[in-house]
Design an enzyme around this catalytic site. Structure first.
Site, PDB file in Angstrom:
ATOM      1  N   PHE A  35       0.690  -1.128  -0.068  1.00 24.45           N
ATOM      2  CA  PHE A  35       0.111   0.079  -0.092  1.00 24.45           C
ATOM      3  C   PHE A  35       0.789   1.274   0.050  1.00 24.45           C
ATOM      4  CE2 PHE A  35       0.896  -0.297   4.562  1.00 24.45           C
ATOM      5  CZ  PHE A  35       0.977   1.078   4.871  1.00 24.45           C
ATOM      6  N   GLU A  46      -5.141  -4.110  -1.568  1.00 24.73           N
ATOM      7  CA  GLU A  46      -6.523  -3.637  -1.543  1.00 24.73           C
ATOM      8  C   GLU A  46      -6.892  -2.491  -0.846  1.00 24.73           C
ATOM      9  OE1 GLU A  46      -5.875  -6.926   1.382  1.00 24.73           O
ATOM     10  OE2 GLU A  46      -5.362  -6.208  -0.437  1.00 24.73           O
ATOM     11  N   ARG A  47      -5.783  -1.640  -0.218  1.00 26.27           N
ATOM     12  CA  ARG A  47      -6.098  -0.570   0.615  1.00 26.27           C
ATOM     13  C   ARG A  47      -6.238   0.746  -0.509  1.00 26.27           C
ATOM     14  NH1 ARG A  47      -1.812  -1.387   5.604  1.00 26.27           N
ATOM     15  NH2 ARG A  47      -2.757  -3.380   6.331  1.00 26.27           N
ATOM     16  N   SER A  59       5.705  -6.830   4.206  1.00 27.74           N
ATOM     17  CA  SER A  59       6.316  -7.065   5.457  1.00 27.74           C
ATOM     18  C   SER A  59       7.102  -8.219   5.288  1.00 27.74           C
ATOM     19  CB  SER A  59       5.064  -7.386   6.639  1.00 27.74           C
ATOM     20  OG  SER A  59       4.560  -8.647   6.352  1.00 27.74           O
ATOM     21  N   CYS A 118       9.517   1.612   3.662  1.00 24.09           N
ATOM     22  CA  CYS A 118      10.653   0.763   4.041  1.00 24.09           C
ATOM     23  C   CYS A 118      12.136   1.156   4.114  1.00 24.09           C
ATOM     24  CB  CYS A 118      10.502  -0.401   3.141  1.00 24.09           C
ATOM     25  SG  CYS A 118      11.072  -0.352   1.299  1.00 24.09           S
TER      26      CYS A 118
END
Length: 497
Positions: free
Chosen positions: A147, A174-175, A224, A279
């Protein structure tokens, strides 16, 4: 309510399941995204299989022309794409434009694909024997994207995969799924054949379908570390080529001779920009020596107080809300955890409220001091606007912190000492290093990738590493007999002659 559908050949049809897409600025649901399944993926793969051989047979120069036109179209639509991105993610417009631009830089690299696809050739490797190699596409590739960069990372993956002759299927978060769909539409407008770039939405069910599908030859993932590890293991077990980029806990080492005014300016952007949802953010700063720590802290506090948190369309805001209420609660939980573990909470960003947007997913900038390596909040990625100060007594201790951490994505050192910088860059156990550069994301013609639990797989993103990932090398050894009456010399393997 707005509906966000899949972008596949023949239309997606009605999905049974849907997910909510929020506006992080006000907390409301602004759209619903269709969530696909294995049957929908099968339709996308079938279209990709039909289209890919013709695209692979298209000469690289013509593929490059599609990339040139796509780049022009994205630039022409920059404002609308940025507003679309910000409305679903929450990052400010300037950050959204940067998100798109960094992806476009990989597309610029892909415009040179005719050159980078050239193989190797050796004449006379043996008696009358020539050897040459060629790079050929994998076939069908897939990208599972996060996302936090809904334009950049899909462009990193799709650009190189498509330019090298593959068909590509994107499974965005999907966010915030709208921008990848729009990018796929622009690829079509740029002349890309139908079926070469498709978008399927979904959750774990779709991810597993991608990882299990026998016709998808390579998968690229960013997310993640736990999920990256899962994606890597399942994909490899199914015979796929997989690159899976995970989380990070990037450190910024501040030497006593560093320009602290510049360091603080860099830190406020690197730690808090995009609400820390990167990140390659810099959530840990390591001042070397107590005097350095004292001076740095004194400068950081007013700089943090001057940061403006606002809605994504606020041109004066330094950053906007985080992506969802659930993520806001997770970040605030880490703030409480760090305080409970005994760190000094210098600036507390919890409870931040913006007038007129009280239900938005906002978190103020947060600063901790005296964080230690045994704290869970130091060991794990917080992924929010939280900066932790971890003090080091000397250079060796500072070098050891990022080197021993479970993540190894990026690291930076701030110093005027060339020897210290050179020594640090050579010895630190981290994949990407910045020297007086707080966010050391490489330019597009180099490659992006971390070490340890920040990356699973042997090949990095974009640049020549990306070309290697999305292609297979075929090596040809050829011999043309000279037609003499005795049939010419007997064949001799090149290494034996």
């Amino acid at each position: 309510m707005r509906q966000i559908d899949h972008h596949i050949v023949g239309g997606a049809g009605g999905s049974v399941r849907h997910g909510d897409v929020f506006d992080p600025n006000n907390g409301g649901v602004q759209a619903q995204v269709a969530l696909g399944d294995a049957a929908l993926l099968e339709r996308a793969v079938a279209a990709a299989k039909k289209a890919q051989p013709g695209w692979a047979a298209t000469n690289p120069q013509r593929r490059a022309r599609v990339m040139f036109e796509f780049k022009r179209l994205v630039e022409a639509n920059m404002d609308s794409l940025a507003h679309m991105l910000s409305s679903e993610h929450g990052k400010v417009i300037a950050d959204s434009k940067g998100d798109i631009q960094r992806g476009l830089e990989v597309i610029e690299f892909c415009c040179g694909i005719p050159h980078v696809l050239k193989g190797e050739y050796t004449q006379g490797a043996g008696p009358g024997i020539d050897v040459y190699s060629m790079r050929q596409p994998i076939g069908i590739g897939a990208g599972i994207t996060p996302f936090n960069f809904p334009a950049m990372i899909p462009l990193w993956m799709s650009g190189v995969a498509i330019a090298t002759g593959n068909a590509f299927i994107i499974k965005p978060s999907e966010r915030d799924p709208s921008v990848p769909v729009r990018l796929a539409e622009l690829f079509l407008e740029a002349g890309l054949p139908e079926g070469i770039c498709q978008v399927v939405h979904g959750d774990k069910e779709m991810v597993d379908a991608i990882l299990d599908h026998p016709d998808i030859g390579a998968v690229s993932f960013v997310g993640s570390s736990d999920i990256a590890h899962y994606v890597y293991n399942r994909g490899v077990a199914n015979g796929k080529r997989v690159q899976a980029m995970g989380g990070a806990k990037n450190h910024g080492i501040v030497m006593p001779d560093a320009d602290l005014d510049q360091v603080v300016n860099d830190l406020t952007g690197a730690a808090f920009g995009s609400a820390g949802e990167r990140c390659m953010a810099l959530p840990v700063v390591v001042p070397v020596g107590d005097e350095t720590a004292k001076r740095l802290k004194e400068k950081l506090i007013p700089a943090i107080a001057a940061l403006r948190v606002g809605v994504s369309t606020d041109a004066e805001a330094h950053y906007g809300p985080v992506v969802t209420q659930a993520h806001k609660e997770k970040v605030e939980g880490w703030i409480q955890k760090c305080a409970d573990e005994g760190a000094e909470l210098v600036v507390d960003g919890r409870g931040f409220s913006l007038q007129g947007h009280e239900k938005g997913f906002f978190i103020g900038p947060t600063l901790f001091d005296h964080v230690t390596t045994d704290m869970e909040s130091y060991k794990e990625e917080i992924f929010g606007p939280v900066l932790q100060i971890v003090r080091a007594a000397n250079f060796e201790e500072a070098l050891e912190l990022p080197s021993k951490h479970q993540y190894g994505n990026g690291v930076a050192i701030f110093t005027r000492n060339g020897h210290a910088a050179r020594e640090f860059a050579a010895r630190v156990n981290v994949g990407m290093v910045g020297i007086n550069v707080p966010i050391p994301v490489p330019v597009a013609y180099h490659s992006f990738g971390g070490w340890k639990r920040s990356a699973f797989g042997d090949t990095n993103q974009h640049g020549m590493e990306g070309v290697k990932f999305w292609t297979k090398v075929k090596t040809i050894t050829q011999r043309w007999p000279d037609g003499s009456p005795d049939g010419g010399n007997a064949f001799v393997i090149p290494t034996m002659g």
